[in-house]
Design an enzyme around this catalytic site. Structure first.
Site, PDB file in Angstrom:
ATOM      1  CG  ASP A 163      -0.309  -0.328   2.450  1.00  0.00           C
ATOM      2  OD1 ASP A 163       0.604   0.392   2.857  1.00  0.00           O
ATOM      3  OD2 ASP A 163      -0.799  -1.383   3.028  1.00  0.00           O
TER       4      ASP A 163
ATOM      5  CE  LYS B 202      -5.894  -1.025   4.323  1.00  0.00           C
ATOM      6  NZ  LYS B 202      -4.911  -1.674   5.242  1.00  0.00           N
TER       7      LYS B 202
ATOM      8  CG  MET C 129      -3.239   6.506  10.809  1.00  0.00           C
ATOM      9  SD  MET C 129      -4.467   5.031  11.012  1.00  0.00           S
ATOM     10  CE  MET C 129      -4.030   4.733  12.566  1.00  0.00           C
TER      11      MET C 129
END
Ligand code: SAH
Length: 470
Positions: A249, A271, A384
């Protein structure tokens, strides 16, 4: 590529070697090892060189070189200390379309000799095209340590069994898989330990087995680290070289992808937040399908597969289908970014614990225990966290973490484009809003960020956003 690499068979072939000193002797040692018949031409010849020639059925002409000497040779080596003579030999050889090597004069050569690691029949050759011989030798030294002398035994063992294995398996694919598992498994270990009989026994057993080649598919769930390819583990690299199909990814850096086997099929599974090229259940299923089709499948993930990597979900389905798999840990973004930004994650005085937290607040964990995280003396790492950055900082302050707690936002950590933005809980969101930070980014919160300045222990400063550094 300035030179085309190839290995030349010299057994019983005549090689003309002009020169009788040290350098010529060095060349002669190698040439006779390859079975060459030497014609040495020089007014004087060192005793060792003389003995080499005599012991290997060549001839010595104790005189100066003449053009006609090249008659019947397949290769010419000039190792005199007279430039004009070396030049003449080069010209004469090329006129006859003979490959010629002139020691230490790349311009006069049509062939050059590499640095070698001899594990015959395994032979590794390293060349810098004559441009950086010291570098080539350093690479050789490195390879010497990677391939212990016993690799020669292993190669000899493989040579001994080659015909039988070929007979046993019709397809090249089957043979390759059989060999790959043989050469990296218990048989190889026995050979390394000099237990050839035992190795032969194991090998016969393996070949007799019904399913010897129908190598079942398998899956390697491998952590590719945060970006710098040198942070890969040796095991990751080995499996990357072994897999036939790779699912990767966007977190896997192009530099890391470079090290995947050249002919492997590459499947991008996306992703990015907005761009789910394949949804997670589809990825899980694809891994199963490929493995059931007998493939060696590499699932390459950024960082560590078990840290916000959904590795757990992927192996669950594999286990259900009884597909063999291995999980190889990788350097997680927290370790990579911290090290490359010069921020220790723990410190006797400032942080006695460290927490890895998902910053993907809405979907992954709406119920983070904020009061616990606001407790001082710990380092928080938000993965994230870019999108929810303002929210995260506000909540931490709201639950009691000091507004001037230092924070660092590391963008593209460990890669050449790495940027580090240092600020405080109260200010970081605004500063990010005013700059062009893209992903991936990692947020480090805690007193340890202060240590950054003191820890520029070697050379270059990691990249910093202009005007936004501490
Ligand atoms: N399994 C991965 C994490 C996957 S979650 C690991 O162990 O590192 C994805 C998040 O990881 C990104 O949003 C970012 O916060 C972080 N990340 C991964 N690689 C990074 C890098 N090179 N620099 C900064 N953050 C990174």
């Amino acid at each position: 590529m300035d030179y085309f690499p190839l290995f030349m068979r010299l057994t019983h072939q005549t090689v003309v070697l002009v020169g009788g000193g040290d350098i010529a002797t060095r060349k002669a040692r190698l040439l006779v090892r390859a079975g060459a018949k030497l014609t040495v031409i020089a007014p004087e010849v060192e005793p060792e060189l003389q003995a080499l020639v005599e012991n290997h059925g060549g001839q010595i002409l104790l005189r100066d070189y003449r053009e006609g000497d090249l008659q019947g040779a397949v290769l010419v080596v000039a190792a005199t200390d007279v430039t004009a003579v070396n030049q003449q030999i080069s010209v004469d050889a090329q006129a006859r379309q003979l490959p010629v090597n002139v020691v230490d004069s790349p311009a006069l050569c049509t062939v050059i000799t590499p640095a070698i690691i001899d594990r015959s029949p395994l032979l590794i050759a390293v060349s810098s095209g004559g441009e950086a011989p010291v570098l080539a030798r350093m690479v050789r030294a490195h390879l010497e340590s990677l391939f212990p002398a016993a690799y020669g035994r292993l190669a000899a063992f493989a040579r001994r069994w080659r015909a039988k294995v070929k007979q046993r398996f019709g397809s090249g694919d089957e043979r390759r898989r059989f060999w790959e598992s043989t050469l990296s498994g218990p048989v190889a270990e026995q050979v390394f330990h000099g237990e050839d009989e035992r190795a032969d026994q194991l090998m016969s057993d393996r070949l007799r087995r019904e399913d010897a080649a129908l190598t079942q598919g398998e899956v390697y769930l491998v952590g590719g680290g945060p970006g710098d390819p040198e942070l890969l583990t040796i095991k990751a690299l080995r499996l990357m070289q072994q897999a036939e199909v790779v699912l990767y990814d966007r977190l896997v850096s192009p530099q890391v992808m470079e090290l995947v086997r050249r002919d492997a099929e590459r499947i991008y599974v996306g992703k990015r937040r907005s761009e789910h090229a394949l949804a997670q259940p589809a990825i899980n299923q694809l891994l199963v399908d490929l493995a059931l089709a007998g493939k060696r499948v590499l699932r390459l993930k950024g960082g560590d597969p078990f840290i916000f990597g959904r590795g757990g979900e992927e192996i669950e389905l594999l286990a259900e289908h009884q597909i063999p798999f291995q999980v190889v840990p990788g350097i997680t973004a927290a370790s990579g970014c911290a090290a490359y930004a010069g921020i220790p994650l723990t410190h006797r005085d400032y942080a006695q614990s460290v927490r890895f937290v998902t910053g993907h607040l809405k979907t992954d964990n709406p119920n983070l225990c904020w009061p616990e995280m606001a407790v001082p003396g710990q380092t928080l790492i938000f993965y994230m966290g870019l999108l929810g950055l303002g929210d995260i900082c506000q909540k931490l302050i709201h639950h009691g973490r000091l507004p001037d707690t230092p924070v660092a936002l590391v963008e593209k950590g460990t890669l050449p484009e790495q940027q580090v933005l240092v600020s405080t809980l109260a200010q970081i969101a605004e500063r990010v809003a005013n700059s062009e930070v893209r992903g991936p980014t990692l947020l480090i919160v805690g007193e340890v960020v202060k240590l950054r300045r003191q820890l520029h222990w070697f050379g270059g400063e990691p990249g910093e956003k202009p005007g936004t550094s501490d």
